[in-house]
Enzyme design. Structure first.
Site, PDB file in Angstrom:
ATOM      1  N   ASP A  58      -6.897   6.214  37.005  1.00  0.00           N
ATOM      2  CA  ASP A  58      -8.198   5.572  37.248  1.00  0.00           C
ATOM      3  C   ASP A  58      -8.162   4.193  36.602  1.00  0.00           C
ATOM      4  OD1 ASP A  58     -11.017   4.823  37.349  1.00  0.00           O
ATOM      5  OD2 ASP A  58     -11.412   6.941  37.738  1.00  0.00           O
ATOM      6  N   SER A  65     -24.464   3.862  34.692  1.00  0.00           N
ATOM      7  CA  SER A  65     -24.826   4.717  35.825  1.00  0.00           C
ATOM      8  C   SER A  65     -23.901   5.917  35.970  1.00  0.00           C
ATOM      9  CB  SER A  65     -24.818   3.902  37.126  1.00  0.00           C
ATOM     10  OG  SER A  65     -23.513   3.403  37.393  1.00  0.00           O
ATOM     11  N   ASN A  66     -22.722   5.876  35.329  1.00  0.00           N
ATOM     12  CA  ASN A  66     -21.792   7.008  35.387  1.00  0.00           C
ATOM     13  C   ASN A  66     -22.280   8.203  34.583  1.00  0.00           C
ATOM     14  OD1 ASN A  66     -18.930   4.785  35.057  1.00  0.00           O
ATOM     15  ND2 ASN A  66     -20.000   5.419  36.904  1.00  0.00           N
ATOM     16  N   LEU A  67     -23.031   7.958  33.537  1.00  0.00           N
ATOM     17  CA  LEU A  67     -23.322   8.991  32.543  1.00  0.00           C
ATOM     18  C   LEU A  67     -24.214  10.108  33.075  1.00  0.00           C
ATOM     19  CD1 LEU A  67     -23.831   6.752  29.384  1.00  0.00           C
ATOM     20  CD2 LEU A  67     -21.720   7.730  30.324  1.00  0.00           C
ATOM     21  N   ARG A  69     -23.583  11.926  35.515  1.00  0.00           N
ATOM     22  CA  ARG A  69     -22.772  13.014  36.056  1.00  0.00           C
ATOM     23  C   ARG A  69     -21.363  13.089  35.455  1.00  0.00           C
ATOM     24  NH1 ARG A  69     -23.207   8.674  38.768  1.00  0.00           N
ATOM     25  NH2 ARG A  69     -21.477   7.643  39.817  1.00  0.00           N
ATOM     26  N   LYS A  82     -11.908   4.420  31.575  1.00  0.00           N
ATOM     27  CA  LYS A  82     -12.192   5.847  31.687  1.00  0.00           C
ATOM     28  C   LYS A  82     -11.008   6.701  31.258  1.00  0.00           C
ATOM     29  CE  LYS A  82     -15.680   5.618  35.350  1.00  0.00           C
ATOM     30  NZ  LYS A  82     -16.042   6.025  36.721  1.00  0.00           N
ATOM     31  N   ASP A 126     -13.528   8.838  45.625  1.00  0.00           N
ATOM     32  CA  ASP A 126     -14.791   8.772  46.355  1.00  0.00           C
ATOM     33  C   ASP A 126     -14.745   7.793  47.520  1.00  0.00           C
ATOM     34  OD1 ASP A 126     -14.662   6.384  45.038  1.00  0.00           O
ATOM     35  OD2 ASP A 126     -16.568   6.573  43.976  1.00  0.00           O
ATOM     36  N   CYS A 188     -22.741   6.242  49.148  1.00  0.00           N
ATOM     37  CA  CYS A 188     -23.224   7.141  48.091  1.00  0.00           C
ATOM     38  C   CYS A 188     -24.094   6.412  47.074  1.00  0.00           C
ATOM     39  CB  CYS A 188     -22.039   7.804  47.380  1.00  0.00           C
ATOM     40  SG  CYS A 188     -21.193   9.016  48.420  1.00  0.00           S
ATOM     41  N   CYS A 331       4.766  -2.824  66.546  1.00  0.00           N
ATOM     42  CA  CYS A 331       5.401  -2.672  65.238  1.00  0.00           C
ATOM     43  C   CYS A 331       6.553  -1.686  65.394  1.00  0.00           C
ATOM     44  CB  CYS A 331       4.400  -2.202  64.184  1.00  0.00           C
ATOM     45  SG  CYS A 331       3.767  -0.541  64.462  1.00  0.00           S
TER      46      CYS A 331
END
Length: 369
Positions: A58, A65-67, A69, A82, A126, A188, A331
């Site tokens: 990652d 805004s991550n906290l 979930r 992260k 995601d 999302c 190609c």
């Protein structure tokens, strides 16, 4: 690897699991791609269970805004990588296992090397470009893939690239052969997701990993399970191999590394005209067309007809140069030219007639002008 008998006492007591199952976990190498909403519970449960080596990919940092979930992180982690925050907490949870961090973005250029060193992969991403890249790499490397996805109040789980009752190994493309058109992709960030949902789906992904490693139970091979947090309803649908998808997957590592998944998932390829060898030769001889080779320089066989070379990697920066009304692309195998045609169609709309050579220049070997 030495173990603390008390730590895994409940596993040792399980019938059909016991010491043997725990040893399989301790010897396993699992790569988790994405340390967000799904990745956090997957990592926590696999670490606690005693999975011997956990790799985490990652490149993102923790944001406020991550906290809602992503339960591995705290307010103090905001702004930090992260993978580093996750590794610190996982090592405290279980210091007996090995945690390897990759603070990079997964790309077609590095996916092969990173995935090759693990027994299986857990897709906790995601976005569609990552999902198709991970799937294709796992198919080529023959690695089991545990898939999870969440949207609003519902989540999905499946296990791909694992032999089941039949000899075939189903993959993500048997479920979704090609990426949806950009306007069909839900946002999302706007639609939202219930904070506890990724925890439930991630826990299920971790369960499938443990089942695969230890051999207990029956994994979700060939099935997609959907779960609703609002009603607790769940159902599974069978995934079949009725339609071939191998032609959609790169043939080898070299072709994988030349596939630009971010472009593939940014443009629709629906409605593009595909030409067989006879139609291709007829079209380029009868029409005043711009013939474009979207392969990288130096690829063989060389084209023995008039054309321009514009590699897919530089296609978007060359669009202003395409003045002809009819454009035909080719190609090596037809995969990159189809994606290139999608880019041109997105840019020019119906202004130009765009087509590509199905199956690529290889299909011309037994055809002559």
């Amino acid at each position: 690897m030495t173990t603390d008998n008390e730590r895994y006492a409940c596993h040792y007591s399980l019938r059909d699991f016991g010491v043997e199952g725990q040893q399989k976990l301790l010897e396993a190498r699992v790569l988790v791609i994405g340390a967000g909403g799904l990745g956090c519970p997957v990592l926590q449960y696999l670490a606690a269970a005693g999975t011997g080596t956990l790799g985490i990919i990652d490149h993102d940092t923790v944001s406020l805004s991550n906290l809602q979930r992503q339960t591995l992180y705290t307010t103090d982690d905001i702004g930090f990588l992260k993978v580093e925050c996750a590794a610190e907490r996982l090592r405290k949870l279980n210091p007996e296992i090995s945690i390897i961090t990759y603070p990079v973005e997964l790309t077609s250029g590095n996916a092969w090397e990173m995935i090759a060193g693990y027994d299986m992969v857990v897709d906790c991403t995601d976005n569609f470009s990552s999902r198709y890249l991970i799937n294709d790499a796992c198919v080529l490397l023959d690695k089991p893939l545990i898939f999870g996805a969440v949207y609003r109040y519902e989540g999905q789980v499946a296990v791909f690239n694992v032999t089941g009752d039949s000899s075939s190994k189903l993959n993500y493309r048997h479920l979704f052969p090609e990426p949806p058109a950009p306007d069909e992709i839900p946002d999302c960030n706007e639609a939202g997701v219930l904070g506890v949902l990724p925890g439930m789906i991630g826990m299920m992904q971790a369960t499938e990993v443990i089942k695969l490693i230890t051999g207990i139970g029956k994994v979700l091979r060939g099935k997609l399970m959907t779960f609703s947090m609002l009603t607790y309803d769940s159902f599974t649908v069978d995934i079949t191999d009725e339609k071939p998808v191998s032609h959609l997957i790169p043939e080898d590592r070299q072709e994988l590394e030349k596939t630009y998944y971010s472009l593939i998932c940014s443009f629709s390829t629906h409605g593009i005209e595909e030409l067989d060898p006879a139609e291709f030769y007829k079209r380029i001889s009868e029409e005043k067309s711009l013939i474009i080779d979207v392969r990288e320089e130096g690829e063989s066989p060389a084209a023995d007809f008039p054309h321009q070379s514009v590699p897919l990697s530089r296609l978007t920066e060359s669009l202003s140069k395409f003045n002809q009304e009819n454009i035909i692309l080719f190609c090596q195998s037809g995969k990159r030219s189809l994606k290139a045609a999608g880019i041109l169609m997105h840019h020019f709309g119906t202004e130009k007639k765009i087509s590509h050579l199905r199956n690529g220049i290889k299909a011309l070997q037994n055809i002559s002008l």
